[in-house]
Design an enzyme around this catalytic site. Structure first.
Site, PDB file in Angstrom:
ATOM      1  CG  ASP A  33      46.384   3.138  21.547  1.00 19.01           C
ATOM      2  OD1 ASP A  33      47.472   2.631  21.892  1.00 19.01           O
ATOM      3  OD2 ASP A  33      45.628   3.760  22.342  1.00 19.01           O
ATOM      4  CB  ILE A  34      41.427   2.236  23.483  1.00 22.78           C
ATOM      5  CG1 ILE A  34      39.943   2.365  23.768  1.00 22.78           C
ATOM      6  CG2 ILE A  34      42.265   2.691  24.662  1.00 22.78           C
ATOM      7  CD1 ILE A  34      39.445   1.409  24.849  1.00 22.78           C
ATOM      8  CD  GLU A  99      49.398   3.546  29.686  1.00 22.48           C
ATOM      9  OE1 GLU A  99      48.385   3.001  29.222  1.00 22.48           O
ATOM     10  OE2 GLU A  99      49.628   4.756  29.576  1.00 22.48           O
ATOM     11  CB  VAL A 100      49.473  -3.083  27.995  1.00 20.93           C
ATOM     12  CG1 VAL A 100      48.890  -4.481  27.829  1.00 20.93           C
ATOM     13  CG2 VAL A 100      48.357  -2.048  28.125  1.00 20.93           C
ATOM     14  CG  HIS A 104      52.256  -2.915  23.190  1.00 20.48           C
ATOM     15  ND1 HIS A 104      52.392  -3.401  24.483  1.00 20.48           N
ATOM     16  CD2 HIS A 104      52.279  -1.561  23.296  1.00 20.48           C
ATOM     17  CE1 HIS A 104      52.463  -2.387  25.323  1.00 20.48           C
ATOM     18  NE2 HIS A 104      52.417  -1.255  24.625  1.00 20.48           N
ATOM     19  CG  HIS A 106      52.778   2.351  20.641  1.00 19.52           C
ATOM     20  ND1 HIS A 106      51.594   2.809  21.175  1.00 19.52           N
ATOM     21  CD2 HIS A 106      53.453   1.772  21.675  1.00 19.52           C
ATOM     22  CE1 HIS A 106      51.559   2.541  22.477  1.00 19.52           C
ATOM     23  NE2 HIS A 106      52.677   1.918  22.797  1.00 19.52           N
TER      24      HIS A 106
HETATM   25  P1  5GP Z   1      52.259   1.314  26.461  1.00 25.54           P
HETATM   26  O1  5GP Z   1      52.337   2.518  27.326  1.00 25.54           O
HETATM   27  O2  5GP Z   1      52.140   0.046  27.273  1.00 25.54           O
HETATM   28  O3  5GP Z   1      53.361   1.256  25.449  1.00 25.54           O
HETATM   29  O4  5GP Z   1      50.938   1.469  25.608  1.00 25.54           O
HETATM   30  C1  5GP Z   1      49.734   0.815  25.885  1.00 25.54           C
HETATM   31  C2  5GP Z   1      48.716   1.321  24.901  1.00 25.54           C
HETATM   32  O5  5GP Z   1      47.563   0.483  24.985  1.00 25.54           O
HETATM   33  C3  5GP Z   1      48.242   2.750  25.150  1.00 25.54           C
HETATM   34  O6  5GP Z   1      48.505   3.544  23.999  1.00 25.54           O
HETATM   35  C4  5GP Z   1      46.740   2.599  25.423  1.00 25.54           C
HETATM   36  O7  5GP Z   1      45.964   3.651  24.884  1.00 25.54           O
HETATM   37  C5  5GP Z   1      46.421   1.257  24.775  1.00 25.54           C
HETATM   38  N1  5GP Z   1      45.303   0.553  25.384  1.00 25.54           N
HETATM   39  C6  5GP Z   1      45.108   0.333  26.714  1.00 25.54           C
HETATM   40  N2  5GP Z   1      43.984  -0.375  26.908  1.00 25.54           N
HETATM   41  C7  5GP Z   1      43.473  -0.642  25.681  1.00 25.54           C
HETATM   42  C8  5GP Z   1      42.307  -1.350  25.238  1.00 25.54           C
HETATM   43  O8  5GP Z   1      41.527  -1.896  26.004  1.00 25.54           O
HETATM   44  N3  5GP Z   1      42.114  -1.405  23.892  1.00 25.54           N
HETATM   45  C9  5GP Z   1      42.960  -0.809  22.997  1.00 25.54           C
HETATM   46  N4  5GP Z   1      42.667  -0.914  21.692  1.00 25.54           N
HETATM   47  N5  5GP Z   1      44.069  -0.128  23.381  1.00 25.54           N
HETATM   48  C10 5GP Z   1      44.305  -0.049  24.708  1.00 25.54           C
END
Ligand code: 5GP
Length: 122
Positions: A33-34, A99-100, A104, A106
Site C-alpha cells: 500500500d502506498i 476509495e478504489v 482488493h 488489505h
Molecule cells: P480502500 O479505502 O479502497 O479500501 O483502500 C484503498 C487503498 O489503496 C488505500 O489504503 C490507499 O492507500 C491505497 N492506494 C491508493 N492509491 C494507491 C496507489 O497508487 N498505489 C498503491 N500502492 N496504493 C494506493
C-alpha cells in the site's frame, strides 16, 4: 455502477502506474500500500475487472475466486505474518469508505492490531 477501467488499480495492473509487487500469478497481484497503516500493509487484488467484494463474489468464476484466496493466503504466509498474526479486510461502498473501485483485500500485520474495529456511534 459500471467498472471504471481508469481506476488506479486497473492502471497498476496494466503497468501504467508503478507498484512494489510482493506476488503475482494468473489470478492475483499483491503489492505494498502506498500509505501503509501498519508495518506490513499489502493489497491483494484480482486481475479481473470487479468493483468490490460484492461484484467479485457474484460474478467471478470459481477458478478466479479460488485463485484469488489461495494467493491471499500464500502472500500472508510468504511475508512471514502467520506466526505473529495478521488481519485481512475489504471495504465495500460508502459506509466502509472504499476509495478504489477495484476489489482488493488489505493485509495488515507487524504490530498488535487491536481488537476488531472501533465501536461506531449508534
Ligand atoms: P480502500 O479505502 O479502497 O479500501 O483502500 C484503498 C487503498 O489503496 C488505500 O489504503 C490507499 O492507500 C491505497 N492506494 C491508493 N492509491 C494507491 C496507489 O497508487 N498505489 C498503491 N500502492 N496504493 C494506493
Amino acid at each position: 455502477m459500471a467498472y471504471d477501467p481508469n481506476n488506479i488499480f486497473a492502471k497498476i495492473l496494466r503497468g501504467e502506474i508503478a507498484n512494489k509487487t510482493v506476488y503475482e500469478d494468473e489470478h492475483a497481484l499483491a503489492f505494498h500500500d502506498i500509505n501503509p497503516q501498519t508495518p506490513t500493509h499489502v493489497l491483494v487484488i484480482p486481475k479481473g475487472a470487479y468493483i468490490s467484494f460484492a461484484d467479485f463474489s457474484e460474478k467471478a468464476s470459481e477458478a478466479e475466486i479460488a485463485g484469488f484466496f489461495r494467493a491471499l493466503g500464500k502472500v500472508a504466509k510468504d511475508l512471514g505474518t502467520e506466526e505473529g498474526g495478521y488481519r485481512i479486510l475489504s471495504n465495500h461502498g460508502r459506509d466502509a469508505h472504499q476509495e478504489v473501485a477495484h476489489f482488493h483485500m488489505h493485509l495488515f500485520a507487524g504490530k498488535d492490531l487491536g481488537r476488531m474495529i472501533k465501536p461506531a456511534d449508534k
